[in-house]
Write an enzyme that holds these catalytic residues in place. Structure first.
Site, PDB file in Angstrom:
ATOM      1  N   ASP A   1      -1.741   7.613   4.393  1.00  0.00           N
ATOM      2  CA  ASP A   1      -0.286   7.478   4.539  1.00  0.00           C
ATOM      3  C   ASP A   1       0.213   6.586   3.406  1.00  0.00           C
ATOM      4  OD1 ASP A   1       2.286   6.959   5.353  1.00  0.00           O
ATOM      5  OD2 ASP A   1       1.767   6.773   7.478  1.00  0.00           O
TER       6      ASP A   1
ATOM      7  N   ASP B   1       4.108  12.484   1.885  1.00  0.00           N
ATOM      8  CA  ASP B   1       3.360  11.221   1.723  1.00  0.00           C
ATOM      9  C   ASP B   1       2.206  11.047   2.707  1.00  0.00           C
ATOM     10  OD1 ASP B   1       4.762  10.804   4.030  1.00  0.00           O
ATOM     11  OD2 ASP B   1       5.611   8.885   3.444  1.00  0.00           O
ATOM     12  N   GLU B   2       1.757  12.113   3.328  1.00  0.00           N
ATOM     13  CA  GLU B   2       0.685  11.993   4.325  1.00  0.00           C
ATOM     14  C   GLU B   2      -0.289  13.152   4.242  1.00  0.00           C
ATOM     15  OE1 GLU B   2       3.433  10.999   7.946  1.00  0.00           O
ATOM     16  OE2 GLU B   2       1.367  11.329   8.580  1.00  0.00           O
TER      17      GLU B   2
END
Length: 386
Positions: free
Chosen positions: A17, A118-119
């Site tokens: 993350d 973003d993960e």
DNA sequence: AACAAGGGTTTAG
DNA sequence: TCATCTAAACCCTTGTT
């Protein structure tokens, strides 16, 4: 075969993350921002401050600026901090950074699933030989590589499944690393409030509180049938399972199910007077469909009223499309019907308007062959039926 | 009973 | 007082087969 193994190999998943991603990207290209509150905003264009906060760096968060609050509220919070920086979202830039980072993460193992900009998850069962210490080292190296290559910190969770890995990543941030082998899962979960479980948000937490469920442990012991009564026959039992740390969802890429674009109108409208404003959305969607080699069977509109209630209308097509003209025609009809289908005209002013396409089908060669086959079959069936 | 279509809600980032 | 944007998963209702 793996049947030779006495025990089934232990699965190990890592969740990556990227910390306060948009704001951290801004810090990377302008390092002088690092010691100031940074607020990345989605400006709606209505007034010079209307819109919401997308992401803030930790200095701004410490002062009370959170994702989703009005920009005006953030300005008030930071009024005593004239050094605070407000920036508009720059998606192109974040996309390019994300692409490079995800390439690094994918380098860990091809058993990779990107969940958002973003993960991502990586299944490291095999490359760690199901050893959590080794998996922890893989995670450390990955953090180091993302930092040296892109100057970005991230938080990583290592667990026996995606749920626990993700909760581990959330547990310590920014720049965290939380390793949760199976024997630690129960004590990790036990005393946390149910709202910390992935998939249980504010509304569900409130309903659970009313049922006397406060901690994840409470939920793990609650009757599955009672949960089904209150949350539905799938979601109820699902909540019980995740409270027990059970999640068998594989790390595997998901096909795209829908695409949408929505904008805030220059001013609220009670008729379809904003075609100029939605045409660019249709252009964008048809281009994205074509680039992805997809066609949509369902075209829908999204209307958000002045009271911020969401309304949807959709039409299923005879045959799927990626055409700008067709999507625009259908949208036009749906908006006209929406405004003309006898609402109490005064309450039905809309603030935001959007287009959604779903029921996506591939348009690749081999799939087209399949399509022809089933179409022929359909024709034959119709013929026999008639 | 099983399935499709349409619309709403909740969650997440 | 001001309230973005994208996407997924699930729920419910209605209608058809």
């Amino acid at each position: 075969m793996s049947l030779n193994n006495a025990t089934v190999s232990q699965r190990i998943v890592i969740a990556v993350d990227l910390d306060y991603f948009f704001a951290q990207c801004e810090e990377v290209r302008r390092p002088e921002l690092k010691d100031k509150p940074v607020v990345v905003c989605v400006y709606s264009g209505r007034t010079d401050t209307s819109g919401a906060v997308s992401t803030a760096n930790y200095m701004a968060r410490g002062l009370g600026v959170k994702s989703g609050i009005p920009i005006m509220t953030a300005k008030k919070i930071l009024v005593k901090h004239p050094e605070a920086i407000f920036l508009p979202v720059d998606h192109e830039y974040y996309d390019s950074v994300s692409e490079r980072v995800m390439q690094i993460v994918r380098g860990t193992s091809p058993l990779f699933e990107q969940v958002s900009i973003d993960e991502a998850f990586v299944d490291v069962s095999s490359i760690s030989h199901s050893d959590f210490d080794l998996a922890g080292n893989i995670a450390k190296n990955l953090k180091k590589e993302i930092l040296t290559e892109e100057k970005l910190t991230c938080s990583i969770g290592v667990g026996p499944n995606k749920l626990i890995a993700k909760m581990g990543a959330d547990y310590k941030k920014p720049d965290g690393l939380t390793i949760l082998p199976p024997e630690k899962v129960n004590s990790f979960l036990k005393d946390l409030p149910v709202g910390k479980l992935i998939g249980i948000g504010a509304k569900t937490e409130k309903k659970m509180e009313a049922l006397g469920i406060g901690t994840i442990y409470d939920l793990s012991n609650f009757g599955a049938n009672v949960l089904a009564e209150h949350f539905g026959k799938n979601l109820g039992p699902h909540f019980k399972r995740i409270a027990q740390g059970i999640d068998n969802d594989p790390v595997s890429p998901r096909p795209i199910e829908q695409l949408s674009r929505i904008i805030t109108l220059k001013q609220d409208a009670n008729s379809f007077s904003f075609e100029d404003q939605i045409r660019p959305l249709v252009t964008d969607l048809s281009k994205r469909l074509q680039a992805l080699k997809l066609k949509a069977k369902v075209i829908g509109i999204i209307a958000i009223t002045s009271e911020l209630k969401t309304k949807n209308r959709a039409k299923t097509l005879e045959s799927s499309t990626d055409s700008y003209d067709e999507i625009l025609m259908i949208s036009r009809t749906l908006f006209h019907d929406f405004f003309n289908s006898g609402q109490d005209h005064e309450t039905n002013r809309i603030r935001r308007a959007g287009i959604r396409v779903s029921g996506l089908e591939k348009t690749t060669e081999e799939f087209r062959k399949e399509g022809v086959k089933s179409e022929q079959q359909g024709t034959l069936t119709n013929f026999l039926g008639a």
